[in-house]
Enzyme design. Structure first.
Site, PDB file in Angstrom:
ATOM      1  N   SER A   6       0.884  -1.060  -0.381  1.00  0.00           N
ATOM      2  CA  SER A   6      -0.141   0.202  -0.037  1.00  0.00           C
ATOM      3  C   SER A   6       0.659   1.020   0.163  1.00  0.00           C
ATOM      4  O   SER A   6       2.080   1.405  -0.389  1.00  0.00           O
ATOM      5  CB  SER A   6      -0.471   0.250   1.011  1.00  0.00           C
ATOM      6  OG  SER A   6      -2.036   0.993   0.695  1.00  0.00           O
TER       7      SER A   6
ATOM      8  N   GLU B  60      -9.416  -5.060  -4.885  1.00  0.00           N
ATOM      9  CA  GLU B  60      -9.193  -4.358  -3.984  1.00  0.00           C
ATOM     10  C   GLU B  60      -9.780  -2.865  -3.456  1.00  0.00           C
ATOM     11  O   GLU B  60      -9.994  -2.788  -2.200  1.00  0.00           O
ATOM     12  CB  GLU B  60      -8.091  -3.545  -4.663  1.00  0.00           C
ATOM     13  CG  GLU B  60      -6.506  -3.860  -5.513  1.00  0.00           C
ATOM     14  CD  GLU B  60      -5.269  -4.240  -3.874  1.00  0.00           C
ATOM     15  OE1 GLU B  60      -5.192  -3.610  -3.485  1.00  0.00           O
ATOM     16  OE2 GLU B  60      -4.541  -4.582  -4.680  1.00  0.00           O
TER      17      GLU B  60
ATOM     18  N   HIS C 183      -7.655  -5.262  -0.598  1.00  0.00           N
ATOM     19  CA  HIS C 183      -6.188  -4.867  -0.073  1.00  0.00           C
ATOM     20  C   HIS C 183      -6.021  -5.351   0.959  1.00  0.00           C
ATOM     21  O   HIS C 183      -7.058  -5.025   1.869  1.00  0.00           O
ATOM     22  CB  HIS C 183      -7.092  -3.189  -0.276  1.00  0.00           C
ATOM     23  CG  HIS C 183      -4.961  -2.560  -0.300  1.00  0.00           C
ATOM     24  ND1 HIS C 183      -4.338  -2.486  -0.741  1.00  0.00           N
ATOM     25  CD2 HIS C 183      -5.422  -1.693   0.715  1.00  0.00           C
ATOM     26  CE1 HIS C 183      -3.396  -1.602  -0.846  1.00  0.00           C
ATOM     27  NE2 HIS C 183      -4.348  -0.956   0.379  1.00  0.00           N
TER      28      HIS C 183
END
Length: 497
Positions: free
Chosen positions: A191, A314, A414
């Site tokens: 990330s 995600e 995610h």
């Protein structure tokens, strides 16, 4: 190695803790505590210490506000929040307890958290499994929020990134004492941490510090332009009632900076030439004149092996836990597309054609995920594959295993790959209806196989599947089954070019 092994670094000796066949050294300083005006200065070397410094317990973290995400338990990811103390520019090191020969591969992890949260204290970043399997694992803290990433006159830009580079220099100088090979360092992150890695690869000042890199759900297009960053600076100065200069900000307490950062929402960062690469999810990012993907296309980082990938769903993390997925409408899809793309109508048509049976929630999530991670990851992989030297490689993956948390909707969202990379899918806090991995056990061998692929890449530059090039764009789809595919979702991702 005894129960409390001692290692001598350039700054002094540290005492760690042995557990079974691994040893951990926690909270080892790589830079001086960023106090006062030092919070807005480049990182400085830590002062030497006499005697043996205790490194058996986690240290302080960067100042940050508490971070939640709706009704999913994110504590394994965000950790305990702000653990106060000035001496937080530190690393944790895990190494095999018996390592007489040294020369082991080194992996250095940069955590995510939207540039405003996260730390080495997060349960998901325990490096014991890497040490068990013959790797020296290093995790690091870096400055966050205003101290780390607000672009301020009188201060260097991207101070959090400078911290990561300082930690890499510490690794080069000290990691041999822990059994690692300073010439074989793999920088990996997730990330925001993965986006920072793109910035490190594009930084000539970091040349030679990294042999390989793994970018997990980052973006080579995730940096703010100086014009966009200036809007955030103006908003922060206004919120705090001070001049937009490092000298004025240096007079403020960490508490005031953290509180102000949490209120910097709703800033319109769209300009005549740039959209908001974080589409409003964070007011902080790298601040660069040139995106990392463009720097890679110019040849920076071409001498570094690169593994880059994303998760199949995600965007679900930003919709499902806050009850914004199932009730999504086409207007919601249009709103995301308009924020992220100069031709939203064409973008939506592309996704609807590629997914004729998709709900509005699925379309919204797909556009959101590609705006944040998918398009920028493809751009970075393409650029690196074009310019990488004959001795370096590019590899790509897509993590597709679906969690059944939150009534089966969380999916391959995610952060979902992290427990498998760190071989920690067995952690109790990860299982349950509202926990990341959901109520059902994941495939028994998924963590073993994914963890091993990451180690293999760190050791050799080959994770176990074909390299990525612009002819086939070969990608490993990772799930209950592993399938090598060519250019997955290529039509959708080309719409971002």
């Amino acid at each position: 190695m005894n129960h409390h092994p001692v290692v001598t670094t350039a700054q002094g000796a540290v005492r760690g803790l042995r557990h079974n066949d691994t040893a951990a050294f926690l909270g080892v300083p790589y830079a001086a505590p960023p106090r006062g005006a030092g919070r807005f200065a480049p990182p400085e070397p830590h002062a030497p210490w006499d005697g043996i410094r205790d490194a058996t317990a986690p240290g302080p973290t960067a100042p940050q506000s508490e971070r939640r995400l709706g009704n999913v338990d994110m504590s394994p990811y965000f950790g305990t929040g702000w653990s106060r103390g000035a001496d937080y520019l530190t690393v944790n090191v895990w190494t095999p307890a018996r390592n007489d020969d040294g020369g082991l591969p080194v992996m250095v992890f940069v955590h995510g958290g939207g540039f405003v949260a996260g730390s080495t204290r997060s349960a998901l970043y325990d490096g014991s499994a890497f040490a068990r399997d013959g790797v020296v694992l290093v995790s690091l803290n870096y400055r966050l929020g205003i101290a780390g990433f607000l672009d301020l006159p009188g201060a260097p830009a991207n101070r959090g990134l400078l911290d990561v580079v300082a930690a890499l220099r510490w690794v080069r100088e000290n990691i041999a004492a822990f059994g690692g090979d300073p010439r074989n360092v793999t920088l990996f992150g997730q990330s925001a941490g993965a986006t920072i890695i793109g910035g490190v690869l594009a930084d000539p000042g970091a040349a030679g510090l990294v042999r390989r890199a793994i970018v997990q759900s980052g973006s080579g297009l995730g940096a703010f332009s100086p014009e966009q960053a200036a809007r955030v600076t103006a908003a922060a100065a206004d919120a705090l009632g001070v001049a937009p200069h490092a000298d004025a900000f240096a007079e403020l307490s960490d508490d005031r900076l953290v509180e102000a950062a949490a209120r910097l929402t709703g800033i319109d960062l769209r300009t005549a030439t740039h959209h908001d690469p974080l589409i409003g999810l964070s007011p902080f990012s790298l601040v660069l004149d040139t995106q990392p993907a463009a720097s890679a296309a110019a040849g920076l980082g071409a001498d570094v092996d690169l593994l880059v990938g994303t998760n199949a769903e995600e965007g679900n993390l930003y919709l499902v836990p806050v009850d914004r997925y199932a009730g999504s409408t086409l207007d919601d899809v249009s709103a995301v597309a308009a924020t992220a793309h100069p031709d939203p109508t064409r973008l939506i048509e592309t996704y609807r054609t590629a997914r004729p049976e998709a709900s509005s929630g699925e379309l919204r999530s797909a556009v959101l995920g590609d705006a944040l991670f998918g398009a920028g990851s493809r751009a970075l992989a393409d650029a690196h594959a074009t310019r990488s030297a004959s001795t370096t490689t590019t590899h790509r993956y897509e993590f597709a295993w679906r969690s059944h948390a939150l009534d089966g909707e969380l999916g391959a969202t995610h952060v979902m790959e992290l427990p498998f990379v760190f071989d920690l899918a067995h952690l109790p806090g990860l299982r349950g209806p509202r926990a990341l991995l959901g109520p059902d056990a994941p495939p028994a061998d998924l963590a073993d196989r994914m963890h091993a692929a990451w180690i293999r890449f760190a050791a050799t530059g080959d994770p176990g599947w074909a390299p990525y090039d612009l002819t086939r764009r070969t990608t490993m789809r990772i799930g209950a089954e592993w399938t090598q595919v060519d250019d997955p979702r290529g039509e959708e991702l080309r719409a971002w070019d």
